[in-house]
Design a protein around this motif. Sequence first.
Motif, PDB file in Angstrom:
ATOM      1  N   GLN A   1       0.836  -1.197   0.000  1.00 60.64           N
ATOM      2  CA  GLN A   1       0.000   0.000   0.000  1.00 60.64           C
ATOM      3  C   GLN A   1       0.875   1.253   0.000  1.00 60.64           C
ATOM      4  O   GLN A   1       1.972   1.247   0.523  1.00 60.64           O
ATOM      5  CB  GLN A   1      -0.841   0.026   1.283  1.00 60.64           C
ATOM      6  CG  GLN A   1      -1.561  -1.257   1.582  1.00 60.64           C
ATOM      7  CD  GLN A   1      -2.966  -1.277   1.024  1.00 60.64           C
ATOM      8  OE1 GLN A   1      -3.362  -0.335   0.347  1.00 60.64           O
ATOM      9  NE2 GLN A   1      -3.699  -2.330   1.272  1.00 60.64           N
ATOM     10  N   SER A   2       0.364   2.326  -0.527  1.00 57.11           N
ATOM     11  CA  SER A   2       0.996   3.652  -0.433  1.00 57.11           C
ATOM     12  C   SER A   2       2.439   3.647  -0.938  1.00 57.11           C
ATOM     13  O   SER A   2       3.325   4.209  -0.309  1.00 57.11           O
ATOM     14  CB  SER A   2       0.994   4.166   1.014  1.00 57.11           C
ATOM     15  OG  SER A   2      -0.250   3.952   1.611  1.00 57.11           O
TER      16      SER A   2
ATOM     17  N   TYR B   1      -2.974   5.485  -7.601  1.00 62.72           N
ATOM     18  CA  TYR B   1      -2.285   6.679  -7.108  1.00 62.72           C
ATOM     19  C   TYR B   1      -2.623   7.880  -7.975  1.00 62.72           C
ATOM     20  O   TYR B   1      -1.749   8.438  -8.655  1.00 62.72           O
ATOM     21  CB  TYR B   1      -0.779   6.447  -7.081  1.00 62.72           C
ATOM     22  CG  TYR B   1      -0.390   5.281  -6.227  1.00 62.72           C
ATOM     23  CD1 TYR B   1      -0.456   5.365  -4.838  1.00 62.72           C
ATOM     24  CD2 TYR B   1       0.024   4.075  -6.788  1.00 62.72           C
ATOM     25  CE1 TYR B   1      -0.120   4.283  -4.042  1.00 62.72           C
ATOM     26  CE2 TYR B   1       0.363   2.992  -5.990  1.00 62.72           C
ATOM     27  CZ  TYR B   1       0.290   3.098  -4.626  1.00 62.72           C
ATOM     28  OH  TYR B   1       0.620   2.044  -3.834  1.00 62.72           O
ATOM     29  N   PRO B   2      -3.882   8.291  -7.985  1.00 60.36           N
ATOM     30  CA  PRO B   2      -4.282   9.385  -8.872  1.00 60.36           C
ATOM     31  C   PRO B   2      -3.524  10.684  -8.573  1.00 60.36           C
ATOM     32  O   PRO B   2      -3.123  11.384  -9.513  1.00 60.36           O
ATOM     33  CB  PRO B   2      -5.784   9.540  -8.596  1.00 60.36           C
ATOM     34  CG  PRO B   2      -6.040   8.835  -7.299  1.00 60.36           C
ATOM     35  CD  PRO B   2      -5.004   7.759  -7.201  1.00 60.36           C
ATOM     36  N   GLN B   3      -3.302  10.989  -7.301  1.00 63.16           N
ATOM     37  CA  GLN B   3      -2.613  12.239  -6.979  1.00 63.16           C
ATOM     38  C   GLN B   3      -1.157  12.192  -7.431  1.00 63.16           C
ATOM     39  O   GLN B   3      -0.653  13.113  -8.066  1.00 63.16           O
ATOM     40  CB  GLN B   3      -2.674  12.524  -5.471  1.00 63.16           C
ATOM     41  CG  GLN B   3      -4.084  12.782  -4.977  1.00 63.16           C
ATOM     42  CD  GLN B   3      -4.138  13.008  -3.471  1.00 63.16           C
ATOM     43  OE1 GLN B   3      -3.172  13.445  -2.857  1.00 63.16           O
ATOM     44  NE2 GLN B   3      -5.278  12.708  -2.870  1.00 63.16           N
ATOM     45  N   PHE B   4      -0.494  11.089  -7.135  1.00 72.15           N
ATOM     46  CA  PHE B   4       0.904  10.952  -7.526  1.00 72.15           C
ATOM     47  C   PHE B   4       1.049  11.034  -9.045  1.00 72.15           C
ATOM     48  O   PHE B   4       1.904  11.748  -9.568  1.00 72.15           O
ATOM     49  CB  PHE B   4       1.451   9.617  -7.008  1.00 72.15           C
ATOM     50  CG  PHE B   4       2.908   9.416  -7.302  1.00 72.15           C
ATOM     51  CD1 PHE B   4       3.883   9.843  -6.404  1.00 72.15           C
ATOM     52  CD2 PHE B   4       3.314   8.803  -8.487  1.00 72.15           C
ATOM     53  CE1 PHE B   4       5.234   9.657  -6.674  1.00 72.15           C
ATOM     54  CE2 PHE B   4       4.663   8.619  -8.762  1.00 72.15           C
ATOM     55  CZ  PHE B   4       5.620   9.044  -7.855  1.00 72.15           C
TER      56      PHE B   4
ATOM     57  N   LEU C   1      -0.875  -4.281  -4.233  1.00 69.83           N
ATOM     58  CA  LEU C   1      -1.919  -4.390  -3.215  1.00 69.83           C
ATOM     59  C   LEU C   1      -2.816  -3.162  -3.302  1.00 69.83           C
ATOM     60  O   LEU C   1      -2.348  -2.041  -3.342  1.00 69.83           O
ATOM     61  CB  LEU C   1      -1.294  -4.482  -1.821  1.00 69.83           C
ATOM     62  CG  LEU C   1      -0.280  -5.611  -1.663  1.00 69.83           C
ATOM     63  CD1 LEU C   1       0.060  -5.810  -0.197  1.00 69.83           C
ATOM     64  CD2 LEU C   1      -0.815  -6.901  -2.250  1.00 69.83           C
ATOM     65  N   GLY C   2      -4.087  -3.394  -3.330  1.00 69.26           N
ATOM     66  CA  GLY C   2      -5.031  -2.286  -3.426  1.00 69.26           C
ATOM     67  C   GLY C   2      -5.485  -2.038  -4.851  1.00 69.26           C
ATOM     68  O   GLY C   2      -6.420  -1.292  -5.076  1.00 69.26           O
ATOM     69  N   SER C   3      -4.838  -2.675  -5.816  1.00 72.32           N
ATOM     70  CA  SER C   3      -5.259  -2.504  -7.205  1.00 72.32           C
ATOM     71  C   SER C   3      -6.256  -3.590  -7.586  1.00 72.32           C
ATOM     72  O   SER C   3      -6.140  -4.729  -7.148  1.00 72.32           O
ATOM     73  CB  SER C   3      -4.039  -2.595  -8.123  1.00 72.32           C
ATOM     74  OG  SER C   3      -4.450  -2.742  -9.463  1.00 72.32           O
TER      75      SER C   3
END
Lengths: 248, 248, 268, 268
Positions: free
Chosen positions: A29-30, A237-240, A58-60
């Motif tokens: 994550q992250s 990670y839309p912001q990244f 993970l998370g996708s």
Amino acid sequence: MSEACTSRELMIYTISRLLKGVRHVAVGQSSPMPAAGAMLLRALNQRDGLEHVQVSILGSVKHNSFTGGAEELFDCAAQGRLDAFFLGGGQIDGRGNVNLVGTGDYPNNPVRWPGSFGSAYLYFLVPRVILFREEHSLRSLVERVDFVSAPGVTDETVYRRGGPHALLTNAALFSFDREAGRFRLESTHPGYGWRDIRGTTGFSYDNEQCEVTTPLPDEATLSLIRGRIREELRECYPQFAGNMPGPG
Amino acid sequence: MSEACTSRELMIYTISRLLKGVRHVAVGQSSPMPAAGAMLLRALNQRDGLEHVQVSILGSVKHNSFTGGAEELFDCAAQGRLDAFFLGGGQIDGRGNVNLVGTGDYPNNPVRWPGSFGSAYLYFLVPRVILFREEHSLRSLVERVDFVSAPGVTDETVYRRGGPHALLTNAALFSFDREAGRFRLESTHPGYGWRDIRGTTGFSYDNEQCEVTTPLPDEATLSLIRGRIREELRECYPQFAGNMPGPG
Amino acid sequence: MTDFVTPREMAEMIPSGCKLGLAPDDYAAAPGLVRMLIDRGIRDLHVVCAPIGGMQVDMLIGAGAVATLETSAVSLGEAGGAPCFSRAVRDGSIRLRDATCPAVFAGLTAAEKGVPFMPIRGIIGSDVLEKRDDWKVTSNPFDDAEKIVVVSAIQPDIALFHAPEADRFGNVRLGRRRETMLLAHASKKAFVTVERISEVSLLDDEKMAAGVLPAIYVSAVAQLEKGGWPTGLYAEYPRDGQEIEKYARAARSPEGFQAYVRGLGSAA
Amino acid sequence: MTDFVTPREMAEMIPSGCKLGLAPDDYAAAPGLVRMLIDRGIRDLHVVCAPIGGMQVDMLIGAGAVATLETSAVSLGEAGGAPCFSRAVRDGSIRLRDATCPAVFAGLTAAEKGVPFMPIRGIIGSDVLEKRDDWKVTSNPFDDAEKIVVVSAIQPDIALFHAPEADRFGNVRLGRRRETMLLAHASKKAFVTVERISEVSLLDDEKMAAGVLPAIYVSAVAQLEKGGWPTGLYAEYPRDGQEIEKYARAARSPEGFQAYVRGLGSAA
């Protein structure tokens, strides 16, 4: 000529180099840059007709090889089906110990980070663990971590086939010698010399006076990062992804 | 008047009586009569507006409450979510020991049966285990089993909340006293007297001179068995269902 | 990456002497491929039934292919006892490791989780435990007063089973039969015969994905229609009871078994 | 049998002081119901994060509802650290049981399998181990030379999570998020909020069944549309990043947190 390679792009590219040869890499994550580096290796291998790289993020929903829930990642690692993983760490020390919990005394740490996640496990079972910490400072790279989330080295009474492989920061790349339990400076990023690294690293390491510069991606690789990889990152990670250079 | 109640129908009805009060009953492979008994209780409770009975039949697509594979039955039992189960046994002895492996010496048993299945586990964890063995004979109900697939009683160093509840044969019904580790004759089926039971049972038990006759199902229950239950059995036990009395 | 091969090729990829994990009849058994293993004269198998065996296991035993058999039971279901199995037990031609179903699952779970053992309740007082040198009674580390069994990990070299479909990426749909998923996770490799091969990824449909074994576990896939016959394939087709009765009758004698197997060989 | 209740009724059915198992944000977290728990003033919870916590856990902590927190991490993801959690750690107002993800899964698996403990590789040398009195180092019973950790079973009283749909029989579709399945198996009861309720059994479709939690584990279902908001619901809707940023900013101070929670309360 396109915009010059950014520090983050250099790190993404370096991660893809560190992953060379792996068949299956997972990203926690992250972790947008590790995710991008793994996606880049997959894209490069595909372009060059090399071995398929399985990327599990993970998370996708899309970049997910698992159907058994989050525990499958850990099972998969234990089965030897996972070749590489990433760990960050609020603090990392010269023995490869990682602290994801906080500074000062536990449990009432004055600075508390999220927690150890799967580090105390995956560090033992994934052959190639890449330590990734953008901030290269005396605060992050310390002599001795305040809390050991996951230890860098282990005695022979404990089963261990994994551990630290490299440490990548925004300033330099180190490798890790598991026998000696020490880091070795492999290269400094453009704009940093070995004296900068010595001055901002809180632990001792080998090859202090390293003169090698971390290689930059070529133009084709850079466009891949700014095109396909940036798009692939958007889901998790839309912001990244939005802050990366790229068309549109 | 319909055809008289058959011996199998009496056993199916008796099983439904032994299950009274359970919320979840599971039935193993190759167990058409236990399956029928469980289905009958479900149907009777539904008819009478009583509590819903969950019936899990291993091997059935329709009568299956599980989505995690065969291990889920065992997990479910361990979690305390399963109230009743059935065990057969080539041999059953007076201490409630069950032998599903074979006669004579292991491993080269002259007569070998399929094997212990889940008995060595479920017998410990399912509160109400009903021993079911059609053949009532000195060969099947023995003083001491040749091989203990699953023990009837256990000392206090071992976790155990389950065990034998009753033993049903084609001739009689026994209950089991877990403190004493002994069976008690509860009733004999129509056509059998207590002397028949004593003469064909290889172990000692309480209430030898029992004069109670196992009650027969009423007309409505019998039609339920011959109608709905026979149909529900067809999926897993087409041959057994085909041999039951019923319309068409 | 998953290899796509013919059934005959797959049979050649399973070596004599390996530890072979098999799924139960009527769920995910692969008698079609097992017949090809017999045809090619496979030997010295250590068969792990997950957790029980049926016709395909009885046939392997009848063909003399099994050295060690680890199982909680072998049965032909409604067709009765397994004749070759019973014969082999009597004459001592196979090494038996009798088990109980949840202990097989516990051993496979240990392999799935990469731990050397798993604790399991029950079993103490059973002769099954007495005969197993790879199971032990220990104390609960959090309560010395409780005795508890630990079983060692079971890691087959190859898991072999039959499934409704694979996609061309190597993902295999198993549905809710998760004991087969467990078997595949626990084994070093999984070889799978399937009824159909889908051009579309089976992981694309979120509603279906939970029942799909990901390609990372699947070493090889071979399309073999009716590869579960004469046993059934869960939620696809039922067992062919008449054929299994026919087998049960034939296999009562070694000669009958040989004739049955030869008959199938020429028909295949 | 599964009870069908309103969200407010469900919130009343979760008692103060219970051991409450929660799913991770963006998978199956139930912040909608958690806000109602806060509204009704729930206290003294032992929260088990399976295996990590996010905004819903930070809110429970901020509201003073948590006595003990068992977790591998608490984080708001891209929105950064969890402010109420960090504050509670500093001022010692919660009892911490730091873990590592697979050890939480191992503890839940022990409860799922009804065993008192599970062995797990790794961990030795981590300070996480030093701080846990419910984990121990033992020897591998099959190899005395190997040290290995055992963790004790984790059995929440109630598992609370949000899912895309339930059917009117109480079966709940989770899809491939099997950690939530594990949490439900391990817990005494499962309370589930859902987006939709299906009239058709979710077990009827074999392709879907593998991702369905059977009703035997589900004590209560409440329909609560967008019950995962502002975190996401796996494969249904993504997190509302702006709202979580807004929360992260507000919760930097206890007053800001209170204002945020009040604002939500009146809007709900």
